[in-house]
Scaffold this motif. Structure first.
Motif, PDB file in Angstrom:
ATOM      1  N   MET A   1     -98.606 -21.971  10.819  1.00 31.46           N
ATOM      2  CA  MET A   1     -99.666 -23.018  11.258  1.00 31.46           C
ATOM      3  C   MET A   1     -98.858 -24.031  12.135  1.00 31.46           C
ATOM      4  SD  MET A   1    -101.863 -25.750   8.969  1.00 31.46           S
ATOM      5  CE  MET A   1    -102.522 -24.590   7.941  1.00 31.46           C
ATOM      6  N   GLY A   2     -99.219 -24.171  13.412  1.00 31.39           N
ATOM      7  CA  GLY A   2     -98.732 -25.167  14.275  1.00 31.39           C
ATOM      8  C   GLY A   2     -99.053 -26.605  13.964  1.00 31.39           C
ATOM      9  N   ALA A   3     -98.361 -27.413  14.665  1.00 30.26           N
ATOM     10  CA  ALA A   3     -98.369 -28.922  14.519  1.00 30.26           C
ATOM     11  C   ALA A   3     -99.851 -29.457  14.939  1.00 30.26           C
ATOM     12  CB  ALA A   3     -97.528 -29.581  15.321  1.00 30.26           C
ATOM     13  N   PHE A   4    -100.532 -28.885  15.846  1.00 26.39           N
ATOM     14  CA  PHE A   4    -101.931 -29.054  16.493  1.00 26.39           C
ATOM     15  C   PHE A   4    -102.820 -28.793  15.426  1.00 26.39           C
ATOM     16  CE2 PHE A   4     -99.977 -29.044  20.650  1.00 26.39           C
ATOM     17  CZ  PHE A   4    -100.110 -30.391  20.877  1.00 26.39           C
ATOM     18  N   GLU A   5    -102.735 -27.647  14.613  1.00 29.14           N
ATOM     19  CA  GLU A   5    -103.589 -27.182  13.606  1.00 29.14           C
ATOM     20  C   GLU A   5    -103.457 -28.115  12.380  1.00 29.14           C
ATOM     21  OE1 GLU A   5    -106.359 -24.562  12.027  1.00 29.14           O
ATOM     22  OE2 GLU A   5    -105.771 -25.050  14.124  1.00 29.14           O
ATOM     23  N   THR A   6    -102.226 -28.543  12.263  1.00 27.02           N
ATOM     24  CA  THR A   6    -102.087 -29.459  10.938  1.00 27.02           C
ATOM     25  C   THR A   6    -102.472 -30.759  11.305  1.00 27.02           C
ATOM     26  OG1 THR A   6     -99.858 -28.325  10.613  1.00 27.02           O
ATOM     27  CG2 THR A   6    -100.135 -30.501   9.480  1.00 27.02           C
ATOM     28  N   LEU A   7    -102.524 -31.251  12.557  1.00 22.18           N
ATOM     29  CA  LEU A   7    -103.071 -32.495  12.927  1.00 22.18           C
ATOM     30  C   LEU A   7    -104.578 -32.438  12.689  1.00 22.18           C
ATOM     31  CD1 LEU A   7    -100.766 -33.419  16.018  1.00 22.18           C
ATOM     32  CD2 LEU A   7    -101.122 -34.562  13.776  1.00 22.18           C
TER      33      LEU A   7
ATOM     34  N   ALA B   1     -96.447 -34.406  10.868  1.00 21.54           N
ATOM     35  CA  ALA B   1     -96.833 -33.349  12.035  1.00 21.54           C
ATOM     36  C   ALA B   1     -96.222 -33.828  13.584  1.00 21.54           C
ATOM     37  CB  ALA B   1     -98.365 -33.038  11.969  1.00 21.54           C
ATOM     38  N   GLN B   2     -96.671 -35.277  13.649  1.00 22.67           N
ATOM     39  CA  GLN B   2     -96.212 -35.810  14.849  1.00 22.67           C
ATOM     40  C   GLN B   2     -94.804 -35.851  15.087  1.00 22.67           C
ATOM     41  OE1 GLN B   2     -98.455 -39.378  14.490  1.00 22.67           O
ATOM     42  NE2 GLN B   2    -100.271 -39.014  15.468  1.00 22.67           N
ATOM     43  N   ASP B   3     -94.415 -36.267  14.122  1.00 21.86           N
ATOM     44  CA  ASP B   3     -92.815 -36.196  14.279  1.00 21.86           C
ATOM     45  C   ASP B   3     -92.182 -34.708  14.418  1.00 21.86           C
ATOM     46  OD1 ASP B   3     -92.709 -38.853  13.574  1.00 21.86           O
ATOM     47  OD2 ASP B   3     -92.151 -38.722  11.541  1.00 21.86           O
ATOM     48  N   THR B   4     -92.678 -33.829  13.709  1.00 21.28           N
ATOM     49  CA  THR B   4     -92.299 -32.642  14.291  1.00 21.28           C
ATOM     50  C   THR B   4     -92.565 -32.180  15.585  1.00 21.28           C
ATOM     51  OG1 THR B   4     -92.709 -31.811  11.792  1.00 21.28           O
ATOM     52  CG2 THR B   4     -92.539 -30.001  13.413  1.00 21.28           C
ATOM     53  N   TYR B   5     -93.700 -32.572  15.907  1.00 20.17           N
ATOM     54  CA  TYR B   5     -94.115 -32.070  17.465  1.00 20.17           C
ATOM     55  C   TYR B   5     -93.245 -33.093  18.435  1.00 20.17           C
ATOM     56  CZ  TYR B   5     -96.805 -30.995  21.296  1.00 20.17           C
ATOM     57  OH  TYR B   5     -97.375 -30.609  22.442  1.00 20.17           O
ATOM     58  N   GLY B   6     -93.084 -34.154  18.156  1.00 25.15           N
ATOM     59  CA  GLY B   6     -92.071 -34.909  18.827  1.00 25.15           C
ATOM     60  C   GLY B   6     -90.871 -34.250  19.072  1.00 25.15           C
ATOM     61  N   ALA B   7     -90.372 -33.772  17.966  1.00 24.45           N
ATOM     62  CA  ALA B   7     -88.961 -33.467  17.820  1.00 24.45           C
ATOM     63  C   ALA B   7     -88.715 -32.126  18.688  1.00 24.45           C
ATOM     64  CB  ALA B   7     -88.280 -33.156  16.340  1.00 24.45           C
ATOM     65  N   ALA B   8     -89.659 -31.255  18.476  1.00 24.43           N
ATOM     66  CA  ALA B   8     -89.904 -29.897  19.301  1.00 24.43           C
ATOM     67  C   ALA B   8     -89.859 -30.251  20.805  1.00 24.43           C
ATOM     68  CB  ALA B   8     -91.029 -29.075  18.886  1.00 24.43           C
ATOM     69  N   LEU B   9     -90.508 -31.212  21.030  1.00 22.91           N
ATOM     70  CA  LEU B   9     -90.546 -31.879  22.731  1.00 22.91           C
ATOM     71  C   LEU B   9     -89.085 -32.152  22.993  1.00 22.91           C
ATOM     72  CD1 LEU B   9     -94.082 -33.497  23.084  1.00 22.91           C
ATOM     73  CD2 LEU B   9     -93.400 -31.415  24.050  1.00 22.91           C
TER      74      LEU B   9
ATOM     75  N   ILE C   1     -86.335 -31.172  21.823  1.00 16.25           N
ATOM     76  CA  ILE C   1     -85.604 -30.019  22.062  1.00 16.25           C
ATOM     77  C   ILE C   1     -85.830 -29.138  23.492  1.00 16.25           C
ATOM     78  CG2 ILE C   1     -85.235 -27.798  20.973  1.00 16.25           C
ATOM     79  CD1 ILE C   1     -85.707 -28.607  18.435  1.00 16.25           C
ATOM     80  N   GLY C   2     -87.247 -29.104  23.888  1.00 18.12           N
ATOM     81  CA  GLY C   2     -87.261 -28.732  25.178  1.00 18.12           C
ATOM     82  C   GLY C   2     -86.850 -29.263  26.351  1.00 18.12           C
ATOM     83  N   ALA C   3     -86.738 -30.650  26.150  1.00 16.69           N
ATOM     84  CA  ALA C   3     -86.296 -31.639  27.071  1.00 16.69           C
ATOM     85  C   ALA C   3     -85.048 -31.678  27.368  1.00 16.69           C
ATOM     86  CB  ALA C   3     -86.974 -32.923  26.692  1.00 16.69           C
ATOM     87  N   ARG C   4     -84.013 -31.061  26.571  1.00 18.05           N
ATOM     88  CA  ARG C   4     -82.613 -31.014  26.764  1.00 18.05           C
ATOM     89  C   ARG C   4     -82.235 -30.010  27.426  1.00 18.05           C
ATOM     90  NH1 ARG C   4     -81.151 -32.497  20.561  1.00 18.05           N
ATOM     91  NH2 ARG C   4     -82.415 -34.305  20.595  1.00 18.05           N
TER      92      ARG C   4
END
Length: 130
Positions: A1-7, A117-125, A127-130
């Motif tokens: 289940m993804g972060a958006f689905e959890t939200l 879920a917001q924190d997890t999604y923010g952390a994933a973003l 990681i992708g920004a680095r």
């Protein structure tokens, strides 16, 4: 289940718990509403929930309490009938307070799920920004 689905699921729970809290607040606030015996008693509001197939929850509707209420002998009350009775709602305060605690805890849990879920999604973003 993804972060958006959890939200999305947590958002439906937040909405449902807020409706439940509002109904309970109205019931508790009107538990001592006195009416003439010729009138219907205040009718408590009970929220009915319906689980979604995709994991969320909806408010399916509302049920009303008993309009008969309960008759109370109070001869000094200005709304008392000739026999000294008034009509009060048939609201069980212990049950309402227990449900209030459950609704508050459910709301708090949904808020925590949303935050996580917001924190997890923010952390994933990040990681992708680095």
């Amino acid at each position: 289940m993804g972060a958006f689905e959890t939200l999305r699921i947590a958002n439906t729970a937040l909405g449902a718990h807020q409706v439940w809290l509002d109904a309970l607040a109205g019931n508790i606030a009107n538990a001592n509403t006195v009416k003439r015996t010729s009138e219907d008693a205040f009718q408590a509001t009970y929220v009915e929930f319906d689980p979604r197939g995709d994991g969320g929850v909806d408010v399916a509707g509302f049920a009303a309490g008993d309009p008969e209420g309960r008759m109370v002998h109070s001869p000094g009350h200005p709304l008392a009938d000739e026999d000294g009775y008034v009509r009060l709602p048939d609201i069980d305060m212990a049950a309402q307070m227990s449900q209030l605690v459950m609704a508050q805890r459910g709301y708090q849990a949904s808020v925590q799920v949303t935050k996580t879920a917001q924190d997890t999604y923010g952390a994933a973003l990040q990681i992708g920004a680095r």
